[in-house]
Design an enzyme around this catalytic site. Sequence first.
Site, PDB file in Angstrom:
ATOM      1  CD  GLU A  78      -3.007  -1.063   2.257  1.00 27.20           C
ATOM      2  OE1 GLU A  78      -2.674  -0.548   3.341  1.00 27.20           O
ATOM      3  OE2 GLU A  78      -4.133  -1.539   2.057  1.00 27.20           O
ATOM      4  CD  GLU A 121      -5.104  -5.633   2.585  1.00 24.57           C
ATOM      5  OE1 GLU A 121      -5.884  -4.783   3.080  1.00 24.57           O
ATOM      6  OE2 GLU A 121      -3.892  -5.692   2.876  1.00 24.57           O
TER       7      GLU A 121
END
Length: 823
Positions: free
Chosen positions: A178, A247
């Site tokens: 991320e 995710e």
Amino acid sequence: MTGKISILVLLSLVAICNCIKVTYDSRSFIIDGQRKLLISGSIHYPRSTPQMWPDLIKKAKAGGLNTIETYVFWNAHEPQRRQYDFTGNLDLMRFLKTVRDEGLYIILRIGPYVCAEWNFGGFPVWLHNMDGVKFRTANAVFMNEMQNFTTLIVDMAKKEKLFARQGGPIIISQIENEFGNVEDPYGDAGKVYMKWAANMAVSLKTGSPWIMCQQKDAPSIVINTCNGWYCDDFTPNNASSPKIWTENWAGWFMSWGSVRPKRASEDVAFAVARFYQRGGSVQNYYMYHGGTNFGRTAGGPYITTSYDYDAPLDEYGNLNQPKYGHLTQLHNLLVSMEKTLTEGNVTEIDFGNGAEGTVFVNGQTTSCFFSNKNTSSDAIINYEDMNITVPAWSVSIFPDCQTEAYNTAKINTQTSKMVKRENGAEDQPGALKWTWRPENLDLAVVQGKGSIQANEILDQKVLNDASDYLWYMTSVDIDEKDPVWSNNMTIRINGTGHVLHAYVNGEFVGSKWGKYDVHNYAFEVSIKLKPGKNKISLLSALVGLKNYGAFFDNYKAGVCGYVHIVGRKGDETIIKDLSTNQWIYKNNLQGLDNQLYSQKSKFAVQWQLGYLPVNTSMTWYKTTFKAPLGKDPVVLDLLGLGKGYAWVNGNNLGRYWPSFIAPKDGCDDVCDYRATYDASQCNYGCGEPTQRWYHVPRDFLSTTGVNELVLFEEFGGNPSQVNFKTVVVGSACGSAYEHKTMELSCQGRSISRIKFASFGNPTGTCGSFTIGTCEGSKDAISILRKACVGKETCSLVANENIFGPTSCAHASKKLLVEAACAI
């Protein structure tokens, strides 16, 4: 002769090579020449225990998963530089082999930054304290340490032959995590670092693809992926890359003082079905089993010990129904369509008003998805002379484009109501006999002694995060002639969102703490000083270090900024700044240093019997108990306590804080899944402790001897209510639309009673069903009693042949049942 020998050698090498070739294109991963639809779930090995791993992975496989994903937690494995720990629930290789032994693939997210609501995002704090280091940027010190750890993990996996090219289960690895979400503040140096990370990972020659999640500018040598509630509209930055959802947030985490979030099964299924409808290749649930933040692993700050995440497998490893069952049906259907979805020609149809269709054609096989993104109105879709009703915010799947096999809004699986069951000799609060002893505060509060001195206020991280607790101690000489002296003096302290306890001249003067979304505060309290030397002792207690955001590693912890003595004379305010005083620092509490929680500690003596002090801060409590009978998950009820830690047989269960109550409002009596989800929806637990129950894995318990429970109570509480219980299914509510099979299971116990049953158009939720306006002519309760009572599981098809004709005509009908389980 030489040629024959070469051929024999080649043949022998082929015979012993179990190599698995992993490639990909824009449609899918290709494993040994076969296109694969990958359905994955996150299970983090440190958030469960080795005894739990096999059962969790078996349940994941039974739930239709073919892949398991896990992060690798750097600070857990390298708590001190070049000193490694891969024991107990940190035995990463054992976990990976357990997955392999179930025949599942692995996505290994090495990171080594993980975020994950984990302490400091997985970075070791000693790394932060290295000279010249800067995190996640083109910095030689950081990159050298990151490469060292990443290489260590890759080499360990290679040694155990766990990568696919060695015949192992690891088909995908991840580097970084991320970073794209926070990249801009790092500037050009951040981009240089990101490209370096990709090249470094690929240079390790694992033989399998590498991914970077949330990295729109990822180099072409790795695959960029999506994280979020929905990723159906995500497009990789490389036209030859498959569409990967690393995710899919199956729920959300909790923070101390918050309500408990829940994400509806219908919405999760909708998001998954839409993803594969729109060309998805790999989808991973974050989390599939959330587990527990044992010890000091929770980050935030202010992340709870429970990491249940409303995942398909709950914190204890039980099936979270209906989410587990509803998604299992979807997974099995998707896998049955694997060849068509990954190889077929694709046609997309826009029916208007949020309704869309996707037709996959592969040879003679045609499969259809019909989705409706409208949040309030059902869609009537006309396709090849069929009028298809697709409920609002749902996806219908027709594997043959003729018959609906699944709709994301139609639950055809049971809802389980879990209860805490009294079990065994130690099931009542009065059964636990307590001893106690006070935490020794003398060194810090009275004597002001410590091991470190500095003429400044230090960030608590400078001591490498060896403990939650750090004493800041100084003294101030003052008399009536000092300008700050008055009858109205206060001490004012800048804190950073964690907990602060203040003592002046040996007396406790007050405490302060923040909350999840407020990391800084000013603490001010009235004090009385005496002429001459005055001792000031401040105890900072961390509640997890920050784990996310640009430059999150530079956020300070502990007492930071200033400590002021404030005097007031009329309208005049005078400040005496103690920030540059000589400060003495003492790491940890004495009881923790002496390991009072350990049965092996030579200091764990002199516990006091008889009178039991309650609501007394800085107090240790100890008791013994017998393990609850059976194999059901064990939980510890800590209602009545304030804040602290709990240990069972020396194993740290994590931070407890049942005195932190959630707000009284912000919860939803009825959860409407028909909207784009965020964590502010479908909450529950208003006005209750954010976390009352704490998981005690069976690994931690002795079944043949006496077990020991030790509590350190920081705020003050009453342990008389503390007790152990087991978690079981209390009632099971079956749901099945017409012609579907209704299944009930008490998961190890028998069905004792049928409380409700109706076939027709009943309404309501589990525990509050109501008969509708039409119902089958036969007595549904009698039918269910005969089929189910006394059995652990039972099943019935929901149709009029069994339950009799209804007056519902051609309207959609369903069967709802509520059964009680023997407990």
